[in-house]
Design a protein around this motif. Structure first.
Motif, PDB file in Angstrom:
ATOM      1  N   GLY A  32     -74.760  41.489  73.675  1.00 53.60           N
ATOM      2  CA  GLY A  32     -76.029  42.120  74.042  1.00 53.60           C
ATOM      3  C   GLY A  32     -76.697  42.908  72.932  1.00 53.60           C
ATOM      4  O   GLY A  32     -77.919  43.031  72.905  1.00 53.60           O
ATOM      5  N   GLY A  33     -75.932  43.423  71.998  1.00 50.92           N
ATOM      6  CA  GLY A  33     -76.505  44.255  70.949  1.00 50.92           C
ATOM      7  C   GLY A  33     -77.475  43.491  70.065  1.00 50.92           C
ATOM      8  O   GLY A  33     -77.217  42.363  69.679  1.00 50.92           O
ATOM      9  N   GLY A  34     -78.613  44.118  69.777  1.00 48.92           N
ATOM     10  CA  GLY A  34     -79.569  43.529  68.856  1.00 48.92           C
ATOM     11  C   GLY A  34     -80.515  42.510  69.447  1.00 48.92           C
ATOM     12  O   GLY A  34     -81.302  41.910  68.725  1.00 48.92           O
ATOM     13  N   LYS A  35     -80.461  42.297  70.741  1.00 51.66           N
ATOM     14  CA  LYS A  35     -81.367  41.336  71.367  1.00 51.66           C
ATOM     15  C   LYS A  35     -82.642  42.037  71.807  1.00 51.66           C
ATOM     16  O   LYS A  35     -82.599  43.157  72.291  1.00 51.66           O
ATOM     17  CB  LYS A  35     -80.740  40.689  72.600  1.00 51.66           C
ATOM     18  CG  LYS A  35     -79.777  39.601  72.305  1.00 51.66           C
ATOM     19  CD  LYS A  35     -79.342  38.942  73.595  1.00 51.66           C
ATOM     20  CE  LYS A  35     -78.310  37.875  73.310  1.00 51.66           C
ATOM     21  NZ  LYS A  35     -77.764  37.328  74.543  1.00 51.66           N
ATOM     22  N   SER A  36     -83.764  41.348  71.640  1.00 49.01           N
ATOM     23  CA  SER A  36     -85.006  41.826  72.236  1.00 49.01           C
ATOM     24  C   SER A  36     -85.559  40.684  73.064  1.00 49.01           C
ATOM     25  O   SER A  36     -85.433  39.516  72.690  1.00 49.01           O
ATOM     26  CB  SER A  36     -86.000  42.258  71.166  1.00 49.01           C
ATOM     27  OG  SER A  36     -86.367  41.169  70.355  1.00 49.01           O
ATOM     28  N   PHE A  37     -86.147  41.019  74.199  1.00 46.69           N
ATOM     29  CA  PHE A  37     -86.658  39.983  75.083  1.00 46.69           C
ATOM     30  C   PHE A  37     -87.907  40.480  75.770  1.00 46.69           C
ATOM     31  O   PHE A  37     -88.175  41.678  75.830  1.00 46.69           O
ATOM     32  CB  PHE A  37     -85.607  39.552  76.104  1.00 46.69           C
ATOM     33  CG  PHE A  37     -85.157  40.646  77.011  1.00 46.69           C
ATOM     34  CD1 PHE A  37     -85.729  40.807  78.266  1.00 46.69           C
ATOM     35  CD2 PHE A  37     -84.158  41.520  76.630  1.00 46.69           C
ATOM     36  CE1 PHE A  37     -85.315  41.816  79.107  1.00 46.69           C
ATOM     37  CE2 PHE A  37     -83.738  42.537  77.467  1.00 46.69           C
ATOM     38  CZ  PHE A  37     -84.322  42.685  78.711  1.00 46.69           C
ATOM     39  N   GLN A  38     -88.678  39.539  76.276  1.00 47.40           N
ATOM     40  CA  GLN A  38     -89.884  39.866  77.030  1.00 47.40           C
ATOM     41  C   GLN A  38     -90.203  38.709  77.958  1.00 47.40           C
ATOM     42  O   GLN A  38     -89.961  37.551  77.631  1.00 47.40           O
ATOM     43  CB  GLN A  38     -91.061  40.143  76.103  1.00 47.40           C
ATOM     44  CG  GLN A  38     -91.513  38.924  75.321  1.00 47.40           C
ATOM     45  CD  GLN A  38     -92.488  39.265  74.211  1.00 47.40           C
ATOM     46  OE1 GLN A  38     -92.347  40.295  73.553  1.00 47.40           O
ATOM     47  NE2 GLN A  38     -93.456  38.407  73.984  1.00 47.40           N
TER      48      GLN A  38
END
Length: 175
Positions: free
Chosen positions: A119-125
């Motif tokens: 999960g670390g370092g993920k960006s989502f939209q």
């Protein structure tokens, strides 16, 4: 298959399930561990759960099934390896509302809770109303695990967080 080379009588390890899928097996000494994805309550909504069963006598008898992970989302495609101490290391992919697919793991019987490994370092939209292609939902999927006799453990997975279009849907005009 039994230690003497003969085949045992088939045994249903998930007798109350109509949707047990993707079983994986690990063994060390007389300990045998089986994990699977189960949608025991149907697919509406789609909420697979990870189950586990253990045999301490090389498969002659089996302990009751245990739920490893059940979330308001999907816990699926589990894998298992027996640790040097004989406990099972279980990993799976999981997705929940507002959280992209991540890889989770737990040494069942030693860890009090599962750990999110990816999960670390993920960006989502989410996609916007004017352009559904605008969604950015990186995914970590298909875990694979191995355990060495010295106790070292390794977990690997596919991950597309650095892709220009991280939905595996592709794009036009770039490579």
């Amino acid at each position: 298959r039994l230690a003497n080379g003969s085949w045992s009588t088939p045994l249903n390890l998930a007798p109350t399930s109509q949707q047990a899928r993707f079983p994986k097996v690990a063994a060390r000494g007389n300990n045998v561990w089986v994990v699977w994805q189960d949608e025991r309550y149907g697919e509406q909504p789609h909420r697979p759960t990870v189950y586990l069963r253990h045999s301490g006598d090389a498969g002659n008898t089996w302990d009751p099934e245990v739920i490893v992970r059940s979330v308001a989302g999907r816990a699926e495609h589990p894998v298992v390896a027996a640790t040097a101490s004989g406990l099972p290391l279980v990993a799976w992919q999981e997705i929940r509302d507002g959280i992209p697919f991540d890889i989770w793991a737990q040494v069942v019987g030693a860890d009090t809770e599962a750990f999110n490994l990816s999960g670390g370092g993920k960006s989502f939209q989410a996609a916007n109303a004017y352009d559904t292609r605008s969604a950015r939902y990186p995914a970590s999927v298909w875990p694979s695990i191995s355990v060495a006799d010295n106790g070292s453990m390794a977990i690997a997975w596919q991950d597309n967080r650095t892709d220009k279009d991280p939905l595996w849907t592709g794009g036009l005009g770039y490579t």
